[in-house]
Design an enzyme around this catalytic site. Sequence first.
Site: not given
Length: 409
Positions: A87, A90, A147
């Site tokens: 993640s 991101k 997230s």
Amino acid sequence: MKKVVSILLAVCLAIVFPVTFYADDDGGFLDFTDNEDVDASVFFDFAESADAAGEPQISAPSAILMEKSTGTVIYEKDADNKMEPASVTKVMTILLIVEAIESGSLSLDEMVTCSTRASSMGGSQIYLKENEQLSVQEMLKSIVVASANDAAVAMAEHMCGTEDVFVTKMNERAAQLGMTNTNFTNCTGLMDDETHVTTARDIAIMSRELISHDMIKDYTTIWMDTVRNGEFGLTNTNKLVRYYEGATGLKTGFTNRSMYCLSATAERDGMELIAVIMHGETSAQRFEDAKSLLNYGFANYTVIDTSPDSPLPPVMVELGKAATVQPVTSAHENMLIPKGNATNINKTVELSEKVSAPVNAGDKLGTVTIYNGEEAIYSYDLVAGDSVERLTFPDILIKFSQLLFNKSL
């Protein structure tokens, strides 16, 4: 004792925030008693730092420490190894959203509709339902703090029509930033994909770009918040935001293949650092590694401003349509130096008293030199801030006539 403290903390949080909190990297419940995810020493030990004479000991296979304003790399360990970032992907997703907001093509109040695909993403999420609408602000908050994969895909589709088109823009922006070892195939990092790769160095580069936008820190420094009118709670997956002095962000990541990843940013005494950890064995270890890097940087380095210490006087222009021109600093950077050298830094300014017209904006008028003791370590030019045209013969006649007229009065 640590477990007792953790349990008491969890109870207090439950009392103060009587809502459901989903926060960990893989979409499960936040559990302060899970020793694999949380180590109490991450929360309460601020005194620990690396020996000023030696480098920090990092357990992760790849890591980097970068100073924000100069981009200087202070420490690196196999920082160019291509790895799946989970993640931490991101960071680029968020960067594109922030840049769209600041350019005016996207509004924080704009409503975003969740598609069937976005609602089915899984992993860390805020459980968006098909056709549910949230504002860009709430979507952004959910991506940054919790997230949320569903919010990330919803935003990608809202901005570009499809996630694939958005991912193309992610890769284009990565190329613009010089992220030469990065290839994104999705906007979340959730899907295991051996072609979805980046490096610790490239993550530091895009993290540096993201934190150059001050607005993002309104989100990255949130520890707990809510969306849906207070009905759904968010807790930051980055524990350092709550428990590390000066933490400003930035993004965690975890999948079974990527292990525990982190881009951590913190600021103290006017210096902001970026610590990237790739593929840590446990959540606690990635936070410990990040702490070690940040502590090492803050303990051993400082940033100095290389601009002149006092205002620059104007420079006279001979035979110019303007009598003077104002010097300005050319593109120059702050300097990262060892703290032990900070007391030996001094600057000298060499500036022309006068120049002849014509003068073009950007013409060199002088030099600033930075010294460490007697050693020159950096210099940059002082240049003309404006252009000054040369007087023509008719201009000279007019000025001469005016001078004679004034003397006759």
